[in-house]
Write an enzyme that holds these catalytic residues in place. Structure first.
Site, mmCIF file in Angstrom:
data_model
loop_
_atom_site.group_PDB
_atom_site.id
_atom_site.type_symbol
_atom_site.label_atom_id
_atom_site.label_comp_id
_atom_site.label_asym_id
_atom_site.label_seq_id
_atom_site.Cartn_x
_atom_site.Cartn_y
_atom_site.Cartn_z
ATOM 1 N N CYS A 109 -30.421 8.279 -36.623
ATOM 2 C CA CYS A 109 -30.644 7.150 -37.542
ATOM 3 C C CYS A 109 -30.336 5.802 -36.893
ATOM 4 C CB CYS A 109 -29.810 7.315 -38.803
ATOM 5 S SG CYS A 109 -30.173 8.830 -39.696
ATOM 6 N N HIS A 251 -29.191 0.403 -41.973
ATOM 7 C CA HIS A 251 -29.949 1.659 -42.023
ATOM 8 C C HIS A 251 -29.938 2.183 -43.451
ATOM 9 C CE1 HIS A 251 -31.191 5.707 -41.706
ATOM 10 N NE2 HIS A 251 -29.974 6.204 -41.816
ATOM 11 N N ASN A 281 -34.135 8.298 -46.817
ATOM 12 C CA ASN A 281 -33.620 8.041 -45.473
ATOM 13 C C ASN A 281 -34.691 8.445 -44.457
ATOM 14 O OD1 ASN A 281 -32.339 8.106 -42.994
ATOM 15 N ND2 ASN A 281 -30.492 9.133 -43.737
HETATM 16 N N1 ACO Z 1 -28.072 17.493 -57.060
HETATM 17 C C1 ACO Z 1 -27.034 17.848 -57.849
HETATM 18 N N2 ACO Z 1 -25.813 18.123 -57.370
HETATM 19 C C2 ACO Z 1 -25.637 18.056 -56.040
HETATM 20 C C3 ACO Z 1 -26.688 17.699 -55.160
HETATM 21 C C4 ACO Z 1 -27.942 17.401 -55.720
HETATM 22 N N3 ACO Z 1 -29.001 17.037 -54.974
HETATM 23 N N4 ACO Z 1 -26.205 17.702 -53.904
HETATM 24 C C5 ACO Z 1 -24.909 18.049 -53.979
HETATM 25 N N5 ACO Z 1 -24.569 18.282 -55.258
HETATM 26 C C6 ACO Z 1 -23.294 18.679 -55.823
HETATM 27 C C7 ACO Z 1 -22.406 19.349 -54.809
HETATM 28 O O1 ACO Z 1 -22.719 20.715 -54.708
HETATM 29 C C8 ACO Z 1 -21.042 19.109 -55.394
HETATM 30 O O2 ACO Z 1 -20.835 20.063 -56.400
HETATM 31 P P1 ACO Z 1 -19.372 20.737 -56.579
HETATM 32 O O3 ACO Z 1 -18.455 19.577 -56.877
HETATM 33 O O4 ACO Z 1 -19.617 21.670 -57.705
HETATM 34 O O5 ACO Z 1 -19.108 21.375 -55.257
HETATM 35 C C9 ACO Z 1 -21.176 17.749 -56.088
HETATM 36 O O6 ACO Z 1 -22.589 17.512 -56.216
HETATM 37 C C10 ACO Z 1 -20.565 16.610 -55.309
HETATM 38 O O7 ACO Z 1 -20.958 16.744 -53.948
HETATM 39 P P2 ACO Z 1 -20.538 15.703 -52.874
HETATM 40 O O8 ACO Z 1 -21.113 16.098 -51.539
HETATM 41 O O9 ACO Z 1 -19.090 15.415 -52.952
HETATM 42 O O10 ACO Z 1 -21.315 14.429 -53.437
HETATM 43 P P3 ACO Z 1 -21.245 12.962 -52.910
HETATM 44 O O11 ACO Z 1 -20.923 12.031 -53.987
HETATM 45 O O12 ACO Z 1 -20.474 12.864 -51.621
HETATM 46 O O13 ACO Z 1 -22.764 12.675 -52.553
HETATM 47 C C11 ACO Z 1 -24.216 12.670 -50.654
HETATM 48 C C12 ACO Z 1 -23.425 13.518 -51.628
HETATM 49 C C13 ACO Z 1 -25.244 11.892 -51.420
HETATM 50 C C14 ACO Z 1 -24.896 13.584 -49.637
HETATM 51 C C15 ACO Z 1 -23.238 11.702 -49.951
HETATM 52 O O14 ACO Z 1 -22.139 12.404 -49.450
HETATM 53 C C16 ACO Z 1 -23.902 10.976 -48.828
HETATM 54 O O15 ACO Z 1 -24.805 10.195 -49.035
HETATM 55 N N6 ACO Z 1 -23.440 11.167 -47.586
HETATM 56 C C17 ACO Z 1 -24.028 10.511 -46.452
HETATM 57 C C18 ACO Z 1 -24.998 11.413 -45.895
HETATM 58 C C19 ACO Z 1 -26.143 10.727 -45.269
HETATM 59 O O16 ACO Z 1 -26.650 9.738 -45.736
HETATM 60 N N7 ACO Z 1 -26.601 11.312 -44.192
HETATM 61 C C20 ACO Z 1 -27.769 10.873 -43.576
HETATM 62 C C21 ACO Z 1 -27.681 10.781 -42.152
HETATM 63 S S1 ACO Z 1 -26.420 9.768 -41.556
HETATM 64 C C22 ACO Z 1 -26.838 8.359 -42.097
HETATM 65 O O17 ACO Z 1 -28.006 8.147 -42.183
HETATM 66 C C23 ACO Z 1 -25.791 7.443 -42.506
#
Ligand code: ACO
Length: 326
Positions: A109, A251, A281
């Site tokens: 990214c 980004h 993304n």
């Molecule tokens: N729909 C519904 N529920 C979901 C989904 C979904 N699509 N995805 C995860 N969940 C659930 C999980 O299973 C979890 O359930 P649990 O509590 O029963 O275990 C709950 O939602 C919370 O999950 P978290 O991972 O803690 O959710 P969070 O608020 O952290 O959001 C996310 C997840 C959106 C992936 C976030 O962590 C994020 O954006 N991280 C950055 C990742 C990223 O952008 N990576 C891209 C590459 S690097 C970059 O570009 C920066």
């Protein structure tokens, strides 16, 4: 002497996939995806369309806008058409640029920011006069559409800029740069199989290890920390302060990450640009797609910052030039 942006082009697949469409086959909801990520929809390339196809379209638009040809082509991508060769030479040939210097940069990214630094280096080193840099990705090809934690995040697209030599301080001049990496954290966001460490054998395919996997929470935490520190470093290097930044174009991974970065830096809401709602993304394509959407005014001081797999991060500044339409 500097590398100056002369033209900009973009390409996205026609097919729009909404959160509701994903929720038809995944245990997720439009509301969850919007509130956690800011994403409403993304573009997905049709079967048979590859990264080079999007790169050629975006690259052609940037060359046309600049009214110039290129004597080097740099493609920032982590989703090349084939694992070998890179797509740079094919894109150069299809754009009619002949046998120019052409290659890929894989910084995930952060690829577009690394690519800007490479382009600036090619120009500064007298290796090229005009560099076409394209951030191009078909993230859908490495996305596991049965995994709700990643399937909702990514999209396909490409964005390109043509850079050529100019004077330091010219509008459109890119730099200085801050680039960094932390290879100890590489497992946090990776495609575990399909490379030389672990080939894409039947076991890997059955385990879905040829798709992207991620520790979302930790990636989120590191993304915020690294982009804030990198932005501060590059502003220092440029002799600027946050008060000088007219627009923050980060980004586009997640609107919450971008807001957290901007909050910590002290960039006011009206000076942040976020278009992740439209495209998700798109990895190395996200910054040029955002630059094209941001309606930047000539003379605006723009801060670019990115974070991605590797882990990698990078930032730069550019005083936005007056660009001809693509
Ligand atoms: N729909 C519904 N529920 C979901 C989904 C979904 N699509 N995805 C995860 N969940 C659930 C999980 O299973 C979890 O359930 P649990 O509590 O029963 O275990 C709950 O939602 C919370 O999950 P978290 O991972 O803690 O959710 P969070 O608020 O952290 O959001 C996310 C997840 C959106 C992936 C976030 O962590 C994020 O954006 N991280 C950055 C990742 C990223 O952008 N990576 C891209 C590459 S690097 C970059 O570009 C920066």
């Amino acid at each position: 002497m500097s590398a100056v942006i002369r033209g900009l082009g973009t390409a996205v697949p026609d097919r729009v996939v909404t959160n509701a469409e994903l929720a038809a086959t995944l245990d997720t909801t439009d509301e969850w995806v919007r509130t956690r990520t800011g994403i409403a929809e993304r573009r997905i390339a049709e079967v048979g369309t590859a990264t080079a196809d999007l790169a050629v379209e975006a690259g052609a638009e940037a060359l046309k806008a600049a009214g110039e040809q290129a004597d080097a082509v740099v493609i920032a991508t982590s989703t090349p058409d084939r694992s070998l060769p890179g797509v740079g030479p094919e894109v150069a040939a299809r754009l009619g640029l002949g046998t120019v210097n052409a290659f890929d940069v894989n910084a995930a990214c952060t690829g577009f920011v690394y690519g800007l630094a490479v382009a600036a280096g090619l120009i500064a080193g007298d290796i090229a006069d005009r560099v076409l840099l394209v951030g191009a990705e078909t993230m859908s090809r490495i996305t596991d559409f049965s995994d709700r934690s990643t399937a909702v995040l990514f999209g396909d697209g490409a964005g390109a800029v043509l850079l050529s030599r100019g004077a330091e301080g010219d509008q459109g001049a890119v730099g200085p740069f801050d680039l960094g990496s932390d290879g100890d954290a590489s497992d946090l966001l990776c495609v575990p199989a399909g490379g030389s460490r672990r080939p894409a054998d039947p076991d890997a395919i059955a385990a879905r290890d040829t798709f992207l996997q991620m520790d979302g929470r930790e990636v989120y935490r590191q993304a915020v920390r690294r982009m804030v520190a990198s932005s501060q470093k590059v502003l220092d290097r440029a002799g600027l302060t946050v008060a000088d930044v007219d627009r923050l174009v980060g980004h586009q991974a997640n609107a919450r990450i971008l807001d957290a970065v901007a909050d910590r830096l002290g960039v006011a809401p009206e000076r942040r640009f976020v278009n992740v709602a439209r495209y998700g993304n798109t990895s190395a394509a996200s910054i040029p797609l955002a630059l094209a959407d941001a309606d930047l005014e000539p003379g605006e001081q723009v801060l670019l910052t990115a974070f991605g797999a590797g882990m990698t991060w990078g930032s730069t500044v550019v005083r936005w030039p007056s660009l001809p339409p693509g």
